[in-house]
Design a protein around this motif. Structure first.
Motif, PDB file in Angstrom:
ATOM      1  N   VAL A  25      19.729 -18.263 -19.231  1.00 28.34           N
ATOM      2  CA  VAL A  25      18.366 -18.785 -19.152  1.00 28.34           C
ATOM      3  C   VAL A  25      17.483 -17.674 -18.604  1.00 28.34           C
ATOM      4  O   VAL A  25      17.969 -16.745 -17.963  1.00 28.34           O
ATOM      5  CB  VAL A  25      18.263 -20.054 -18.274  1.00 28.34           C
ATOM      6  CG1 VAL A  25      19.049 -21.200 -18.878  1.00 28.34           C
ATOM      7  CG2 VAL A  25      18.731 -19.788 -16.858  1.00 28.34           C
ATOM      8  N   ALA A  26      16.179 -17.787 -18.858  1.00 25.15           N
ATOM      9  CA  ALA A  26      15.261 -16.738 -18.421  1.00 25.15           C
ATOM     10  C   ALA A  26      14.014 -17.346 -17.795  1.00 25.15           C
ATOM     11  O   ALA A  26      13.614 -18.466 -18.139  1.00 25.15           O
ATOM     12  CB  ALA A  26      14.869 -15.865 -19.603  1.00 25.15           C
ATOM     13  N   VAL A  27      13.407 -16.582 -16.893  1.00 27.46           N
ATOM     14  CA  VAL A  27      12.114 -16.969 -16.336  1.00 27.46           C
ATOM     15  C   VAL A  27      11.116 -16.982 -17.483  1.00 27.46           C
ATOM     16  O   VAL A  27      11.025 -16.022 -18.243  1.00 27.46           O
ATOM     17  CB  VAL A  27      11.645 -15.972 -15.248  1.00 27.46           C
ATOM     18  CG1 VAL A  27      10.277 -16.357 -14.729  1.00 27.46           C
ATOM     19  CG2 VAL A  27      12.646 -15.908 -14.109  1.00 27.46           C
ATOM     20  N   GLU A  28      10.408 -18.082 -17.619  1.00 25.31           N
ATOM     21  CA  GLU A  28       9.400 -18.189 -18.672  1.00 25.31           C
ATOM     22  C   GLU A  28       8.028 -18.112 -18.023  1.00 25.31           C
ATOM     23  O   GLU A  28       7.596 -19.050 -17.373  1.00 25.31           O
ATOM     24  CB  GLU A  28       9.573 -19.499 -19.439  1.00 25.31           C
ATOM     25  CG  GLU A  28      10.899 -19.570 -20.175  1.00 25.31           C
ATOM     26  CD  GLU A  28      11.142 -20.916 -20.830  1.00 25.31           C
ATOM     27  OE1 GLU A  28      10.272 -21.804 -20.730  1.00 25.31           O
ATOM     28  OE2 GLU A  28      12.203 -21.075 -21.428  1.00 25.31           O
ATOM     29  N   GLY A  29       7.375 -16.988 -18.167  1.00 25.03           N
ATOM     30  CA  GLY A  29       6.065 -16.800 -17.545  1.00 25.03           C
ATOM     31  C   GLY A  29       6.215 -16.419 -16.084  1.00 25.03           C
ATOM     32  O   GLY A  29       7.310 -16.307 -15.549  1.00 25.03           O
ATOM     33  N   ASP A  30       5.086 -16.204 -15.437  1.00 29.79           N
ATOM     34  CA  ASP A  30       5.086 -15.829 -14.025  1.00 29.79           C
ATOM     35  C   ASP A  30       5.085 -17.082 -13.150  1.00 29.79           C
ATOM     36  O   ASP A  30       4.603 -18.139 -13.562  1.00 29.79           O
ATOM     37  CB  ASP A  30       3.868 -14.963 -13.712  1.00 29.79           C
ATOM     38  CG  ASP A  30       3.879 -13.649 -14.474  1.00 29.79           C
ATOM     39  OD1 ASP A  30       4.975 -13.229 -14.910  1.00 29.79           O
ATOM     40  OD2 ASP A  30       2.812 -13.050 -14.636  1.00 29.79           O
ATOM     41  N   PHE A  31       5.645 -16.962 -11.959  1.00 29.30           N
ATOM     42  CA  PHE A  31       5.799 -18.083 -11.030  1.00 29.30           C
ATOM     43  C   PHE A  31       5.318 -17.622  -9.658  1.00 29.30           C
ATOM     44  O   PHE A  31       5.614 -16.499  -9.243  1.00 29.30           O
ATOM     45  CB  PHE A  31       7.283 -18.477 -10.965  1.00 29.30           C
ATOM     46  CG  PHE A  31       7.601 -19.550  -9.973  1.00 29.30           C
ATOM     47  CD1 PHE A  31       7.518 -20.888 -10.331  1.00 29.30           C
ATOM     48  CD2 PHE A  31       7.987 -19.229  -8.682  1.00 29.30           C
ATOM     49  CE1 PHE A  31       7.823 -21.885  -9.420  1.00 29.30           C
ATOM     50  CE2 PHE A  31       8.291 -20.225  -7.762  1.00 29.30           C
ATOM     51  CZ  PHE A  31       8.213 -21.557  -8.137  1.00 29.30           C
ATOM     52  N   THR A  32       4.587 -18.471  -8.941  1.00 24.59           N
ATOM     53  CA  THR A  32       4.179 -18.151  -7.571  1.00 24.59           C
ATOM     54  C   THR A  32       4.438 -19.339  -6.657  1.00 24.59           C
ATOM     55  O   THR A  32       4.414 -20.494  -7.088  1.00 24.59           O
ATOM     56  CB  THR A  32       2.680 -17.782  -7.476  1.00 24.59           C
ATOM     57  OG1 THR A  32       1.902 -18.890  -7.927  1.00 24.59           O
ATOM     58  CG2 THR A  32       2.355 -16.553  -8.288  1.00 24.59           C
TER      59      THR A  32
END
Length: 142
Positions: A25-32
């Motif tokens: 699985v991968a990070v989809e977009g930026d996260f804060t």
């Protein structure tokens, strides 16, 4: 890759009854987040392979940046009940730092997720653009 591993365990040439499963699985977009409590990193949740008497090697990585220099953050692997691997980092407000966590667990079909927190400032986890560290890879063998 899966066929190579199966061949290695069977003495070459065939599956030899070895089960190998890969999940990614991968990070989809930026996260804060500004949370001091662990929160789920969006899209970094996966189901472990379900292999009788098997094990799963889990590796997760992401590029992270904290908004206030010298503040720390946590990057963890969690199975819903227990923190399995905790990687505390002291960050720099100028740099994206590659951050990793690893663990070996039973290949029991359970859920594994990446969770993060910060002790000050905003933690940013990058999944868009040219980010090269943004996946959780699981290899189950049994």
């Amino acid at each position: 890759m899966t066929n190579c591993i199966q061949a290695a365990f069977s003495g070459g040439g065939g599956a030899g009854g070895v089960t190998v499963e890969r999940v990614q699985v991968a990070v989809e977009g930026d996260f804060t987040t500004t949370s001091s409590s662990l929160v789920d990193l969006t899209s970094m949740t996966a189901t472990l392979p379900n292999i009788d008497d098997g094990f799963a090697t889990i590796g997760a990585s992401a590029e992270c940046r904290i908004s206030i220099a010298e503040k720390s953050y946590k990057f963890t692997l969690h199975n819903g009940a227990t923190v399995l691997s905790r990687n505390p980092q002291v960050g720099s407000s100028e740099e994206r730092l590659p951050t990793v966590a690893y663990y070996v667990d039973d290949a029991d079909g359970g859920t594994i997720k990446v969770q993060v927190s910060t002790n000050g400032g905003t933690l940013s986890v990058y999944g868009s653009g040219d980010s090269t560290h943004k996946t959780m890879d699981i290899l189950g063998v049994g």
